[in-house]
Design a protein around this motif. Structure first.
Motif, PDB file in Angstrom:
ATOM      1  N   GLU A 180     -78.091  48.265 -27.068  1.00  0.00           N
ATOM      2  CA  GLU A 180     -76.936  49.117 -26.831  1.00  0.00           C
ATOM      3  C   GLU A 180     -76.929  49.585 -25.375  1.00  0.00           C
ATOM      4  O   GLU A 180     -77.966  49.833 -24.784  1.00  0.00           O
ATOM      5  N   GLN A 181     -75.740  49.705 -24.828  1.00  0.00           N
ATOM      6  CA  GLN A 181     -75.619  50.245 -23.489  1.00  0.00           C
ATOM      7  C   GLN A 181     -74.355  51.086 -23.445  1.00  0.00           C
ATOM      8  O   GLN A 181     -73.461  50.926 -24.250  1.00  0.00           O
ATOM      9  N   THR A 182     -74.316  52.031 -22.544  1.00  0.00           N
ATOM     10  CA  THR A 182     -73.143  52.900 -22.448  1.00  0.00           C
ATOM     11  C   THR A 182     -72.646  53.022 -21.013  1.00  0.00           C
ATOM     12  O   THR A 182     -71.819  53.873 -20.723  1.00  0.00           O
ATOM     13  N   THR A 183     -73.141  52.180 -20.137  1.00  0.00           N
ATOM     14  CA  THR A 183     -72.654  52.179 -18.764  1.00  0.00           C
ATOM     15  C   THR A 183     -72.477  50.741 -18.310  1.00  0.00           C
ATOM     16  O   THR A 183     -72.943  49.810 -18.943  1.00  0.00           O
ATOM     17  N   GLY A 184     -71.827  50.580 -17.180  1.00  0.00           N
ATOM     18  CA  GLY A 184     -71.574  49.247 -16.649  1.00  0.00           C
ATOM     19  C   GLY A 184     -70.277  49.259 -15.876  1.00  0.00           C
ATOM     20  O   GLY A 184     -69.957  50.227 -15.194  1.00  0.00           O
ATOM     21  N   VAL A 185     -69.509  48.189 -16.012  1.00  0.00           N
ATOM     22  CA  VAL A 185     -68.229  48.068 -15.327  1.00  0.00           C
ATOM     23  C   VAL A 185     -67.132  47.897 -16.364  1.00  0.00           C
ATOM     24  O   VAL A 185     -67.250  47.062 -17.268  1.00  0.00           O
ATOM     25  N   ALA A 186     -66.077  48.669 -16.218  1.00  0.00           N
ATOM     26  CA  ALA A 186     -64.946  48.599 -17.134  1.00  0.00           C
ATOM     27  C   ALA A 186     -63.704  48.158 -16.375  1.00  0.00           C
ATOM     28  O   ALA A 186     -63.357  48.730 -15.341  1.00  0.00           O
ATOM     29  N   LEU A 187     -63.032  47.138 -16.891  1.00  0.00           N
ATOM     30  CA  LEU A 187     -61.741  46.716 -16.370  1.00  0.00           C
ATOM     31  C   LEU A 187     -60.653  47.388 -17.195  1.00  0.00           C
ATOM     32  O   LEU A 187     -60.621  47.246 -18.424  1.00  0.00           O
ATOM     33  N   VAL A 188     -59.780  48.131 -16.519  1.00  0.00           N
ATOM     34  CA  VAL A 188     -58.666  48.799 -17.181  1.00  0.00           C
ATOM     35  C   VAL A 188     -57.379  48.297 -16.532  1.00  0.00           C
ATOM     36  O   VAL A 188     -57.187  48.465 -15.324  1.00  0.00           O
ATOM     37  N   THR A 189     -56.515  47.691 -17.314  1.00  0.00           N
ATOM     38  CA  THR A 189     -55.235  47.246 -16.777  1.00  0.00           C
ATOM     39  C   THR A 189     -54.214  48.376 -16.911  1.00  0.00           C
ATOM     40  O   THR A 189     -54.303  49.210 -17.802  1.00  0.00           O
ATOM     41  N   GLY A 190     -53.250  48.378 -16.002  1.00  0.00           N
ATOM     42  CA  GLY A 190     -52.277  49.460 -16.000  1.00  0.00           C
ATOM     43  C   GLY A 190     -52.932  50.813 -15.811  1.00  0.00           C
ATOM     44  O   GLY A 190     -52.560  51.808 -16.437  1.00  0.00           O
ATOM     45  N   ALA A 191     -53.915  50.862 -14.898  1.00  0.00           N
ATOM     46  CA  ALA A 191     -54.795  52.028 -14.792  1.00  0.00           C
ATOM     47  C   ALA A 191     -54.303  53.095 -13.837  1.00  0.00           C
ATOM     48  O   ALA A 191     -54.992  54.089 -13.613  1.00  0.00           O
ATOM     49  N   THR A 192     -53.130  52.940 -13.240  1.00  0.00           N
ATOM     50  CA  THR A 192     -52.737  53.839 -12.150  1.00  0.00           C
ATOM     51  C   THR A 192     -51.880  55.014 -12.597  1.00  0.00           C
ATOM     52  O   THR A 192     -51.523  55.850 -11.762  1.00  0.00           O
ATOM     53  N   ARG A 193     -51.541  55.101 -13.884  1.00  0.00           N
ATOM     54  CA  ARG A 193     -50.715  56.215 -14.329  1.00  0.00           C
ATOM     55  C   ARG A 193     -50.879  56.439 -15.829  1.00  0.00           C
ATOM     56  O   ARG A 193     -51.384  55.590 -16.551  1.00  0.00           O
ATOM     57  N   ASN A 194     -50.478  57.632 -16.262  1.00  0.00           N
ATOM     58  CA  ASN A 194     -50.373  57.959 -17.677  1.00  0.00           C
ATOM     59  C   ASN A 194     -51.644  57.637 -18.471  1.00  0.00           C
ATOM     60  O   ASN A 194     -52.733  58.021 -18.076  1.00  0.00           O
ATOM     61  N   ILE A 195     -51.496  56.929 -19.594  1.00  0.00           N
ATOM     62  CA  ILE A 195     -52.640  56.648 -20.463  1.00  0.00           C
ATOM     63  C   ILE A 195     -53.704  55.849 -19.730  1.00  0.00           C
ATOM     64  O   ILE A 195     -54.903  56.119 -19.868  1.00  0.00           O
ATOM     65  N   GLY A 196     -53.297  54.867 -18.935  1.00  0.00           N
ATOM     66  CA  GLY A 196     -54.270  54.034 -18.229  1.00  0.00           C
ATOM     67  C   GLY A 196     -55.152  54.832 -17.290  1.00  0.00           C
ATOM     68  O   GLY A 196     -56.365  54.632 -17.232  1.00  0.00           O
ATOM     69  N   ARG A 197     -54.539  55.755 -16.558  1.00  0.00           N
ATOM     70  CA  ARG A 197     -55.331  56.593 -15.652  1.00  0.00           C
ATOM     71  C   ARG A 197     -56.313  57.454 -16.439  1.00  0.00           C
ATOM     72  O   ARG A 197     -57.487  57.582 -16.055  1.00  0.00           O
ATOM     73  N   SER A 198     -55.852  58.039 -17.516  1.00  0.00           N
ATOM     74  CA  SER A 198     -56.729  58.894 -18.307  1.00  0.00           C
ATOM     75  C   SER A 198     -57.903  58.103 -18.878  1.00  0.00           C
ATOM     76  O   SER A 198     -59.035  58.598 -18.927  1.00  0.00           O
ATOM     77  N   LEU A 257     -62.958  48.840 -12.533  1.00  0.00           N
ATOM     78  CA  LEU A 257     -62.120  47.833 -11.904  1.00  0.00           C
ATOM     79  C   LEU A 257     -60.703  48.057 -12.418  1.00  0.00           C
ATOM     80  O   LEU A 257     -60.431  47.859 -13.611  1.00  0.00           O
ATOM     81  N   MET A 258     -59.823  48.530 -11.556  1.00  0.00           N
ATOM     82  CA  MET A 258     -58.448  48.823 -11.917  1.00  0.00           C
ATOM     83  C   MET A 258     -57.584  47.613 -11.596  1.00  0.00           C
ATOM     84  O   MET A 258     -57.708  47.040 -10.526  1.00  0.00           O
ATOM     85  N   MET A 259     -56.702  47.261 -12.525  1.00  0.00           N
ATOM     86  CA  MET A 259     -55.779  46.173 -12.260  1.00  0.00           C
ATOM     87  C   MET A 259     -54.362  46.684 -12.464  1.00  0.00           C
ATOM     88  O   MET A 259     -54.042  47.252 -13.512  1.00  0.00           O
ATOM     89  N   ALA A 260     -53.532  46.526 -11.447  1.00  0.00           N
ATOM     90  CA  ALA A 260     -52.148  46.979 -11.512  1.00  0.00           C
ATOM     91  C   ALA A 260     -51.278  45.996 -10.762  1.00  0.00           C
ATOM     92  O   ALA A 260     -51.742  45.281  -9.869  1.00  0.00           O
ATOM     93  N   ARG A 261     -49.994  45.972 -11.116  1.00  0.00           N
ATOM     94  CA  ARG A 261     -49.080  45.022 -10.479  1.00  0.00           C
ATOM     95  C   ARG A 261     -48.855  45.363  -9.017  1.00  0.00           C
ATOM     96  O   ARG A 261     -48.719  44.472  -8.179  1.00  0.00           O
ATOM     97  N   THR A 262     -48.792  46.652  -8.693  1.00  0.00           N
ATOM     98  CA  THR A 262     -48.565  47.086  -7.318  1.00  0.00           C
ATOM     99  C   THR A 262     -49.477  48.253  -6.985  1.00  0.00           C
ATOM    100  O   THR A 262     -49.978  48.947  -7.882  1.00  0.00           O
ATOM    101  N   LYS A 263     -49.650  48.495  -5.708  1.00  0.00           N
ATOM    102  CA  LYS A 263     -50.426  49.642  -5.244  1.00  0.00           C
ATOM    103  C   LYS A 263     -49.447  50.754  -4.861  1.00  0.00           C
ATOM    104  O   LYS A 263     -48.487  50.530  -4.147  1.00  0.00           O
ATOM    105  N   GLY A 264     -49.698  51.949  -5.357  1.00  0.00           N
ATOM    106  CA  GLY A 264     -48.840  53.078  -5.039  1.00  0.00           C
ATOM    107  C   GLY A 264     -49.640  54.362  -5.026  1.00  0.00           C
ATOM    108  O   GLY A 264     -50.883  54.351  -5.024  1.00  0.00           O
ATOM    109  N   GLU A 265     -48.931  55.487  -5.010  1.00  0.00           N
ATOM    110  CA  GLU A 265     -49.608  56.781  -4.992  1.00  0.00           C
ATOM    111  C   GLU A 265     -50.513  56.953  -6.198  1.00  0.00           C
ATOM    112  O   GLU A 265     -51.583  57.551  -6.107  1.00  0.00           O
TER     113      GLU A 265
END
Length: 245
Positions: free
Chosen positions: A3-21, A34-42
């Motif tokens: 079992e492990q509880t750390t590492g690297v997590a890829l979250v898509t749509g990570a720049t706002r709302n549920i994804g950011r949380s 590792l955040m993946m989003a269609r565009t870079k913004g604020e």
């Protein structure tokens, strides 16, 4: 199984709302993001700042999740800078309303390809790291209308229902490899929107309120954690009782 509880997590749509949380919550649990989003913004900068404030590293890769080459390139960059993936959260989505007879093929393809095709592409990119290490977590963000149906959202409902099917298929296929695959299905969540979708208007939620993005993130964090190692192929509903199964 280790079992492990750390590492690297890829979250898509990570720049706002549920994804950011979700990204921030996993950072609190010790994951680099590792955040993946269609565009870079604020929103991208804010998410990175919040992750780094919690002592973790954040890397943004701009890509359309439908573009397999771009996704693979992003995973390769993440592996080089952060390490192999342990967690994938498929959150990217397009949610639109239109009368069924007015949906053209372009509308249909975009919604289904982002929600369901994106989960397919990202899962194929992430699974080799998880299988090699004998541990991994995939969490797919579904949606209550994918369970209940909704007028004027045939493409969204179809895509979200497909997410649940993909979850079960991968859970069967990768359980023996130490990888669990689950879905979280949010109901009426208080997010920043251009408008309130029709299925979200006038709903009587039994708990008497809309949900918060951190409540959805909490469900994801549970499924990613060591205590959920015996949970796979499930859909965890976070909907205030608006839909019960």
């Amino acid at each position: 199984m280790t079992e492990q509880t750390t590492g690297v997590a890829l979250v898509t749509g990570a720049t706002r709302n549920i994804g950011r949380s979700i990204a921030v919550g996993l950072a609190e649990d010790g994951y680099d993001i590792l955040m993946m989003a269609r565009t870079k913004g604020e929103g991208s900068d804010r998410t990175i700042e919040e992750v780094e404030r919690r002592g973790r590293r954040a890397l943004l890769w701009t890509a359309d999740v439908r573009d397999q080459d771009a996704v693979l390139a992003g995973v390769d960059r993440g592996r080089e800078e952060l390490g192999p993936l342990s967690v994938l959260v498929n959150n990217a989505a397009v949610r639109r309303e239109r009368d069924f007879l007015d949906i053209d093929r372009m509308d249909w393809d975009e919604v289904v390809d982002v929600v369901l095709g994106g989960a397919f592409v990202c899962s194929q990119a992430a699974l080799p790291d998880m299988v090699e290490r004998g541990w991994g977590r995939i969490v797919n963000i579904a949606g209550v209308t994918g369970q209940t149906g909704a007028a004027r959202r045939a493409h969204v409902v179809t895509a979200k229902a497909g997410i649940v099917g993909l979850t079960k298929a991968l859970a069967h296929e990768y359980a023996a490899s130490g990888v669990t695959v689950n879905a979280v299905s949010p109901g009426l969540i208080d997010t920043v929107r251009d408008h309130v979708p029709e299925p979200h208007r006038g709903k009587n939620v039994p708990v008497g309120r809309t949900g918060g993005v951190t409540e959805v993130a909490a469900a994801v964090r549970y499924l990613v954690g060591a205590d959920a190692g015996f949970v796979t192929g499930q859909t965890l509903n976070v909907n205030g009782g608006i839909h019960m199964v």
